[in-house]
Structure formats: C-alpha cells, structure tokens
Design a protein around this motif. Structure first.
Motif, mmCIF file in Angstrom:
data_model
loop_
_atom_site.group_PDB
_atom_site.id
_atom_site.type_symbol
_atom_site.label_atom_id
_atom_site.label_comp_id
_atom_site.label_asym_id
_atom_site.label_seq_id
_atom_site.Cartn_x
_atom_site.Cartn_y
_atom_site.Cartn_z
ATOM 1 N N PRO A 232 33.253 -9.709 27.887
ATOM 2 C CA PRO A 232 32.757 -10.510 29.011
ATOM 3 C C PRO A 232 31.841 -11.662 28.580
ATOM 4 C CG PRO A 232 32.727 -8.208 29.619
ATOM 5 C CD PRO A 232 33.066 -8.257 28.142
ATOM 6 N N ARG A 237 37.572 -11.724 32.043
ATOM 7 C CA ARG A 237 37.486 -11.506 33.496
ATOM 8 C C ARG A 237 36.706 -12.604 34.213
ATOM 9 N NH1 ARG A 237 37.877 -5.030 34.867
ATOM 10 N NH2 ARG A 237 40.058 -4.922 34.185
ATOM 11 N N SER A 238 36.372 -13.678 33.519
ATOM 12 C CA SER A 238 35.843 -14.849 34.216
ATOM 13 C C SER A 238 37.020 -15.601 34.835
ATOM 14 C CB SER A 238 35.051 -15.744 33.263
ATOM 15 O OG SER A 238 35.894 -16.279 32.257
#
Length: 416
Positions: A232, A237-238
């Motif tokens: 992250p 998942r950004s």
C-alpha cells in the motif's frame, strides 16, 4: 574419492546435504561452517561471476549489478520450468539454473567429506502441485532429470515429513504415534507415522498411516504480509483518475519471489509512467518507480521475511525501509498479519484435519506433534494445528535440519 550415499534436501529457502559418518554430524558444512546453504544464486554482471547462498545475498545487497534468483524450487511444477530467463544478456533455461545450484550443493558436500556422491535420496513435498497427479509426477521427474544432470547417478525420493520423522525417531526410546508438521518455504506437509527404536528397517510403508500436503509455505506468508503492509505504501489498491484501482499485477509480482524480475521489464516501466500520470496518489507510484528502477524488489522481499520472523516473536515490530527513503519505517502488527494470512492458515489446518479423518485414528491416540520447517514458528498456524490435537505433546525439531538429517539416515539404509 570413495563412493558414498547422501541425502539432499533441496528446499525453497534453504538446502542441505548429509551422509552417515561414524562419530560425525549427519549434515555437512556448506557455507561458513554452517549446514544450510540458502537456495539463492546471484549472477554478478560486474565481474561475470556466479555466487551461491549467503554470499549471493551479500553480493546483491552490496549493490553489484546482476541478477538474483531465489526460491528456485518453486519453479518445479510451474509453467516457468521449461522457459528461459535473461541473465547478463543471455538466455538461461530455468532447468540449467536449478542444475547449477544442485551441482554446487553436491560439490560442497563432496568437498566436506572427501567422498563422491552418486547415490542420493532427495526430499520432496507430499504434493509439488495440488490436485493434479500428472503435474506432480512431472515435477518429480523433472527434478530427477536435473539431479542426474548435476551428477547424481542413482536418485530415490522420500516425502519430506517422513524424512523429518526419521530424524525424530533417532532420539526416542519408546514407540510413539507422531504427526509430523513440516512447514517449509513453499509447502506444508504432514505425515502420521508410527515411530520407535525397533522400527528402523529400510521398508517403512506399514508405519506410514497417512500423508497430506498443501502448496502453502513461508514465501506465501511473506507475500501476504507484503501485500497487506508494504505494498500500500507503493500504491497497491490506490485509485486512478477514472476511479479504477492501480493494476494489482505489479504488486503481486513484486511480492512473489520467483516473479519479482517480471517487474523490471521495459514494458512495465513504460506502463508505470502512464500509471503515475493518472494516479490520484502519484507520490506512492513515484516510490514504486524508484524501487523498480533500483531493482530493490528482492531487498523488499527479504525485509518482509525479516518482518514475518519478528512477528513470530512479538505482537508489533518496526521495520526500517531505508531504501524507500532514509527515514521510512513500517510498523507491523501481528493482528494485521494474521488477518492477511487467515485463508492460508485455513487451508493448512484443513489439510491436517482431512489427514486425521482419513487415517481413522482417534485424535487422542496421537502421542506427539512434531514441528519442523522454518515457517512452523508462525504463532497462528502453530496454534491452529495444536488445537486439532490438544492431547498430543508438542515438540520442536531442528527447523532447518530435521529433513536433511532424516534423508541422510534414509540414504544410509537404502544404499548400505
């Protein structure tokens, strides 16, 4: 040189070679007097040399240009096995890579004993490939072919948890019913075995009551710790300007030992430039680009392994990530790690439960639960397995040497 039989534990993370010698340890010194040789090869582009084990890791971490290869055993049974990789400008077959490592392992063992090893018992997981017997047989056949190419003339195979059972048996004085839990770098393997000082003959088939295995091991725990805690920071998942997530493939490749090098291609570099332009958090993608440009994916994977080991000893750990930036540190928390690996632990525990049911043996009849393998120290995993056999005595073997010692004993019996 005299002829001798040896046991070869070619492991995902570490390898050993051993043989029976009067009054001597079973495992042979392979590097700096230690019996383990990390399963690592580094092709140094600066001086066109090849190094192995801890020396290979040191050469890589010192910043030499070149190619680091680790978790070599994971290639067996995978679609990569018959492929090629680029090493210092030339195409190298993955089969040749494994042959180079096994040949070096054999050379070091022979140097330590003054003997020539032509006869060998190789360890193998219960399943190289889950739920695919044909692929599993192919993986064993491939390893046999590579072993022959490395100089071993006569090769037999033994399940790794059975080998660990033989090592445990050498130190007991009464008969026991033992569940061996071998949690290695690439697989988790289990055997329910009757052991005792009077049961040491060459044919032990009647003493093996059940076996099971699943393709989950320490490198998988490292991977999911990385995905939950480190990736992250690099944009995993950004989201992009269009609301879609940044493609996860970059992060999965970087978190998986034998695919890290896929992140270093020109194609990926070009794609990441576009991702940075469209990302809502471009600073994270910039950090990812810096990691890729410096080829620090292997360093990050080693840091994740270090963090996993730390979380086996404590509930929290602060992990310096100085190559991302001098003041960067990652706070790891055991509950976050355990949530990330929950499905992996479920899979392993399910394999043990199925083995116990299939054996037809009442659980309270199992005397001993014997843990071995470098990843058996993960607290959640160990607790789940122990809960299945609450009446059994838990024993910890040599986490990195039990299998190799058992294979050496087995080789001595088979080829005596």
């Amino acid at each position: 040189m005299t002829l001798a039989a040896c046991g070869v534990d070619f492991g995902t993370s570490n390898s050993t070679i051993g043989c029976r010698r009067p009054g001597q340890p079973l495992l042979l010194p392979l590097e700096d007097g230690r019996p383990t040789l990390p399963s690592v090869v580094f092709f140094n582009a600066d001086d066109n040399t090849v190094s192995f084990g801890r020396a290979a890791l040191a050469d890589y971490l010192e910043g030499h240009e070149g190619r680091l290869m680790r978790s070599l055993k994971s290639l067996l049974g995978s679609g990569l096995m018959d492929g090629y990789t680029e090493v210092n400008g030339r195409a190298l077959r993955f089969r040749e890579l494994l042959e180079q490592f096994l040949r070096e392992l054999k050379r070091r063992g022979e140097h330590a004993t003054g003997s020539r090893f032509e006869h060998a018992v190789f360890g193998r997981p219960v399943h190289f490939v889950d739920d695919d017997e044909a692929a599993d047989r192919l993986a064993e056949d491939t390893l046999r072919e590579i072993g022959h190419a490395a100089g071993f003339r006569d090769i037999h195979f033994q399940y790794e948890p059975i080998a660990a059972a033989f090592a445990y048996e050498a130190g007991i004085t009464r008969e026991e019913l033992v569940l061996v839990a071998d949690i290695g770098g690439g697989t988790s393997d289990f055997s329910l075995v009757r052991l005792g000082p009077g049961r040491s003959g060459p044919d032990r088939r009647e003493d093996i009551l059940a076996t099971a295995g699943v393709h989950v091991g320490g490198t998988d725990f490292d991977k999911y710790l990385s995905l939950s805690s480190a990736m992250p920071m690099l944009g995993y998942r950004s989201v992009m300007a269009n609301g879609n997530e940044v493609p996860s493939s970059y992060y999965f490749n970087l978190a998986t030992w034998h695919t890290i090098n896929l992140a270093y291609t020109r194609k990926v570099w070009t794609e990441l430039q576009d991702v940075r332009r469209d990302a809502r958090e471009p600073d994270k993608i910039e950090r990812l680009l810096r990691l890729v440009s410096q080829r620090d994916g292997h360093w990050l994977a080693m840091k994740m392994e270090e963090g996993k080991i730390a979380l086996s000893q404590a509930d929290e750990s602060l992990l310096p990530l100085e190559r991302l930036s001098p003041d960067t540190a990652l706070r790891l928390q055991r509950p976050v790690f355990e949530q990330a690996v929950g499905e992996l632990v479920d899979s392993v525990a399910g394999a043990v439960a199925a083995l116990l049911q299939r054996s037809g043996i009442a659980r309270d009849k199992v005397d001993t639960l014997y843990f071995t393998g470098g990843s058996s120290g993960v607290p959640l995993l160990r607790a789940r397995i122990r809960a299945l056999l609450p009446a059994a005595r838990a024993v910890e073997g040599d986490l990195f040497g039990s299998i190799g010692a058992g294979l050496a004993l087995d080789a001595g019996r088979r080829f005596s």
